[in-house]
Design a protein around this motif. Structure first.
Motif, PDB file in Angstrom:
ATOM      1  N   ALA A 448       0.830  -1.206   0.000  1.00 25.59           N
ATOM      2  CA  ALA A 448       0.000   0.000   0.000  1.00 25.59           C
ATOM      3  C   ALA A 448       0.864   1.254   0.000  1.00 25.59           C
ATOM      4  O   ALA A 448       0.414   2.317   0.426  1.00 25.59           O
ATOM      5  CB  ALA A 448      -0.927   0.002   1.209  1.00 25.59           C
ATOM      6  N   GLU A 449       2.111   1.151  -0.496  1.00 20.43           N
ATOM      7  CA  GLU A 449       3.021   2.292  -0.498  1.00 20.43           C
ATOM      8  C   GLU A 449       3.631   2.494  -1.874  1.00 20.43           C
ATOM      9  O   GLU A 449       3.816   1.537  -2.631  1.00 20.43           O
ATOM     10  CB  GLU A 449       4.148   2.094   0.527  1.00 20.43           C
ATOM     11  N   LEU A 450       3.936   3.735  -2.172  1.00 24.41           N
ATOM     12  CA  LEU A 450       4.744   4.074  -3.338  1.00 24.41           C
ATOM     13  C   LEU A 450       6.163   4.290  -2.831  1.00 24.41           C
ATOM     14  O   LEU A 450       6.404   5.156  -1.980  1.00 24.41           O
ATOM     15  CB  LEU A 450       4.216   5.338  -4.015  1.00 24.41           C
ATOM     16  N   VAL A 451       7.098   3.498  -3.333  1.00 24.35           N
ATOM     17  CA  VAL A 451       8.483   3.555  -2.872  1.00 24.35           C
ATOM     18  C   VAL A 451       9.324   4.229  -3.947  1.00 24.35           C
ATOM     19  O   VAL A 451       9.388   3.764  -5.089  1.00 24.35           O
ATOM     20  CB  VAL A 451       9.026   2.150  -2.548  1.00 24.35           C
ATOM     21  N   VAL A 452       9.974   5.319  -3.570  1.00 23.97           N
ATOM     22  CA  VAL A 452      10.815   6.088  -4.483  1.00 23.97           C
ATOM     23  C   VAL A 452      12.256   5.981  -3.994  1.00 23.97           C
ATOM     24  O   VAL A 452      12.547   6.271  -2.831  1.00 23.97           O
ATOM     25  CB  VAL A 452      10.377   7.562  -4.515  1.00 23.97           C
ATOM     26  N   THR A 453      13.154   5.559  -4.890  1.00 23.05           N
ATOM     27  CA  THR A 453      14.556   5.384  -4.513  1.00 23.05           C
ATOM     28  C   THR A 453      15.444   6.136  -5.496  1.00 23.05           C
ATOM     29  O   THR A 453      15.297   5.991  -6.713  1.00 23.05           O
ATOM     30  CB  THR A 453      14.949   3.897  -4.520  1.00 23.05           C
ATOM     31  N   VAL A 454      16.338   6.964  -4.956  1.00 23.84           N
ATOM     32  CA  VAL A 454      17.322   7.694  -5.762  1.00 23.84           C
ATOM     33  C   VAL A 454      18.708   7.296  -5.263  1.00 23.84           C
ATOM     34  O   VAL A 454      19.011   7.470  -4.074  1.00 23.84           O
ATOM     35  CB  VAL A 454      17.133   9.216  -5.657  1.00 23.84           C
ATOM     36  N   THR A 455      19.527   6.766  -6.152  1.00 24.84           N
ATOM     37  CA  THR A 455      20.863   6.298  -5.756  1.00 24.84           C
ATOM     38  C   THR A 455      21.918   6.963  -6.626  1.00 24.84           C
ATOM     39  O   THR A 455      21.670   7.313  -7.786  1.00 24.84           O
ATOM     40  CB  THR A 455      20.987   4.774  -5.894  1.00 24.84           C
ATOM     41  N   VAL A 496      18.671   7.511  -1.237  1.00 25.02           N
ATOM     42  CA  VAL A 496      17.526   8.188  -0.599  1.00 25.02           C
ATOM     43  C   VAL A 496      16.294   7.356  -0.912  1.00 25.02           C
ATOM     44  O   VAL A 496      15.986   7.121  -2.092  1.00 25.02           O
ATOM     45  CB  VAL A 496      17.378   9.632  -1.101  1.00 25.02           C
ATOM     46  N   ARG A 497      15.585   6.924   0.112  1.00 21.91           N
ATOM     47  CA  ARG A 497      14.417   6.062  -0.090  1.00 21.91           C
ATOM     48  C   ARG A 497      13.223   6.643   0.638  1.00 21.91           C
ATOM     49  O   ARG A 497      13.274   6.861   1.849  1.00 21.91           O
ATOM     50  CB  ARG A 497      14.710   4.647   0.423  1.00 21.91           C
ATOM     51  N   ALA A 498      12.167   6.888  -0.106  1.00 16.09           N
ATOM     52  CA  ALA A 498      10.931   7.423   0.463  1.00 16.09           C
ATOM     53  C   ALA A 498       9.812   6.387   0.292  1.00 16.09           C
ATOM     54  O   ALA A 498       9.626   5.846  -0.805  1.00 16.09           O
ATOM     55  CB  ALA A 498      10.549   8.728  -0.211  1.00 16.09           C
ATOM     56  N   SER A 499       9.101   6.124   1.388  1.00 11.65           N
ATOM     57  CA  SER A 499       7.932   5.253   1.343  1.00 11.65           C
ATOM     58  C   SER A 499       6.702   6.093   1.640  1.00 11.65           C
ATOM     59  O   SER A 499       6.563   6.631   2.734  1.00 11.65           O
ATOM     60  CB  SER A 499       8.068   4.115   2.379  1.00 11.65           C
ATOM     61  N   ILE A 500       5.822   6.217   0.646  1.00 12.51           N
ATOM     62  CA  ILE A 500       4.678   7.118   0.749  1.00 12.51           C
ATOM     63  C   ILE A 500       3.408   6.300   0.695  1.00 12.51           C
ATOM     64  O   ILE A 500       3.125   5.632  -0.319  1.00 12.51           O
ATOM     65  CB  ILE A 500       4.708   8.150  -0.405  1.00 12.51           C
ATOM     66  N   PRO A 501       2.598   6.296   1.748  1.00 11.15           N
ATOM     67  CA  PRO A 501       1.353   5.527   1.724  1.00 11.15           C
ATOM     68  C   PRO A 501       0.430   5.995   0.611  1.00 11.15           C
ATOM     69  O   PRO A 501       0.290   7.198   0.362  1.00 11.15           O
ATOM     70  CB  PRO A 501       0.742   5.785   3.112  1.00 11.15           C
ATOM     71  N   LEU A 502      -0.214   5.044  -0.039  1.00  7.38           N
ATOM     72  CA  LEU A 502      -1.142   5.368  -1.119  1.00  7.38           C
ATOM     73  C   LEU A 502      -2.547   5.562  -0.616  1.00  7.38           C
ATOM     74  O   LEU A 502      -3.425   5.949  -1.379  1.00  7.38           O
ATOM     75  CB  LEU A 502      -1.125   4.247  -2.171  1.00  7.38           C
TER      76      LEU A 502
END
Length: 502
Positions: A448-455, A496-502
């Motif tokens: 139930a999350e959108l996971v955004v990762t920037v490396t 950088v990792r962001a977990s954003i609930p949908l």
């Protein structure tokens, strides 16, 4: 067979000596009685909620082993078999030709072992029948004189011992259960007496306050975990409670301050209850460390404050940009059009030139407003979604931005905007600080999350707690109940990792 009175007296003394040991066992009792009276085999039964259960067997020869096995495997109901019958009647019983009694479950095994007679008597305490003892013989045809009276005397002694042992075992089990509960409790449990001396200090209390149990038990509670400024109030409250019996804080949750072994003070939630035991008062305190809760609350306040300050600052920036840029251009455009209107009847060529200048100024103002709007929210994100906006970002990026597989669907606007600005801020940091010309972006739906990762593969060493940009992102994500993590070991790049609930 006759048994003299002196032998029976010595037998009672021998049994009494066995029962006086810390852990009186059934087999030594059976051995003492059986050998003194010339029995061949014996068994002791204990009354349990499920019926009579054999707790010990004894014999003088291996030829009775099968009979002992048959005895140990039995569970008898009231009235069943010889032990069950004695349990039901409550009186000793003598049975001749035991092996031929079809009503007894072990008759066949007794017959095969050559056991021809049996004597059984109850073990009584003040609470009733505690158990049964039975003996078997191959030679005795009649019960010895005074056997019944001796059996009753022995039965009372053994019954009292069984009752004490059962009560002691119940206490041990209860204490073991209490200890297990105290050891497993996540909250601190501190038990103290009417003088305020610590009686119990569970492992959670040891971890929280920094004392070993043996260091805490026996010390005054006020000196142990109460801050100096609160100790006298604590003692006065205890004295007032004991004198008047009127509780002010009992059975209530209150927030107060605790003190660790190293002297540091911290917020705790405290509930005090009076333990229902006879004799002097005993109190149980349940404490919970509120440090993390307070830290989270303070961080939440700080986060909201930073979000508010950022919003105010952004509005002020927009006001300055509009005032210094587009607003001035539009004011100038208005003046230009006014001059054109004045010159139009008499000087059409001059009016046309003025209008051309006004059109050019209008185009510049539109470009400036568009650029300003793009800094707030890219048009492609609104129209086409996160994938298109990130593709535009990659084309304009100051570093080579490699896009992994991006979700094709749309997400809630707040989620898309947050994800976009996570990538934007992270890429800006790569360009400024990472010392590398490439970065990679991956976006995926996980549960139930959108996971955004920037490396990136740059120099690393980034700290989300120091940079205002990353901290602002963390605040923005926290507003959506999401999380931001930064993994940036020195010399090994940054993720950088962001977990954003949908």
């Amino acid at each position: 067979m006759s048994v003299d009175f002196a032998l029976l007296l010595r037998l009672e003394h021998a049994v009494a000596d066995i029962l006086a040991t810390p852990e009186p066992a059934g087999r030594p009792v059976l051995d003492a009685i059986g050998r003194a009276l010339g029995w061949s085999a014996g068994a002791m039964w204990q009354v349990t909620p499920g019926g009579l259960r054999c707790v010990a067997t004894w014999s003088t020869s291996d030829r009775f082993a099968a009979f002992e096995t048959a005895t140990r495997d039995l569970v008898l109901a009231r009235g069943e078999g010889l032990p069950g019958a004695v349990w039901q009647r409550g009186e000793p019983a003598w049975v001749r030709e035991f092996g031929r009694q079809a009503a007894f479950p072990r008759a066949a095994a007794a017959g095969e072992a050559g056991l021809s007679a049996a004597f059984c008597f109850p073990l009584r305490s003040a609470e009733g029948v505690e158990g049964i003892v039975e003996f078997f013989t191959s030679t005795l045809a009649e019960p010895p004189p005074d056997l019944v009276s001796t059996a009753k005397s022995l039965g009372r002694r053994i019954g009292d011992a069984l009752h004490r042992a059962r009560a002691a075992d119940a206490v041990r089990r209860s204490e073991a259960r209490l200890r297990a509960v105290l050891d497993a409790a996540l909250d601190c449990v501190v038990i103290a007496d009417a003088d305020g001396m610590v009686l119990e200090f569970n492992p959670a209390a040891c971890r929280t306050f920094g004392y070993r149990r043996d260091e805490a038990v026996g010390r005054e509670l006020a000196e142990l975990i109460v801050p100096p400024a609160l100790r006298e109030a604590h003692r006065q409250g205890l004295r007032r409670l004991l004198a008047s019996g009127e509780p002010r804080l009992l059975d209530q949750r209150v927030e107060t301050t605790g003190r660790r072994a190293d002297g540091t003070e911290f917020p705790v939630e405290l509930t005090i209850t009076r333990v229902a035991v006879a004799g002097p008062a005993v109190f149980s305190g349940y404490l919970r460390d509120l440090s993390d809760r307070h830290r989270v609350a303070e961080e939440l306040k700080a986060s909201r404050r930073r979000v508010l300050e950022a919003a105010v600052g952004e509005r002020q920036r927009l006001e300055r940009d509009l005032h210094d840029g587009a607003q001035q251009r539009l004011v100038g455009l208005g003046m230009t059009l006014a001059r054109a209107r004045t010159a139009l009847p008499d000087q059409p060529a001059r009016a046309a030139a003025i209008l051309d200048d006004a059109i050019a100024a209008l185009e510049e103002s539109a470009i400036e407003l568009r650029d300003l709007a793009r800094g707030i929210h890219p048009a492609s994100l609104t129209r086409y979604g996160l994938g298109a906006a990130l593709a535009d970002m990659a084309r304009r990026s100051p570093v080579e931005l490699r896009l992994g597989e991006l979700p094709a669907g749309r997400f809630p606007p707040a989620v898309e905007a947050t994800a976009y600005f996570v990538v934007s801020e992270a890429v800006t940091n790569v360009a400024r600080y990472a010392g590398t010309g490439t970065a990679r972006v991956d976006v995926a739906v996980s549960g139930a999350e959108l996971v955004v990762t920037v490396t990136d593969g740059g120099r690393g060493g980034a700290d989300a707690g120091l940079g205002s940009g990353l901290r602002g992102l963390a605040d923005r994500i926290a507003l959506l109940d999401g999380t931001l993590t930064v993994d940036s070991p020195a010399g090994a790049g940054t993720t950088v990792r962001a977990s954003i609930p949908l």
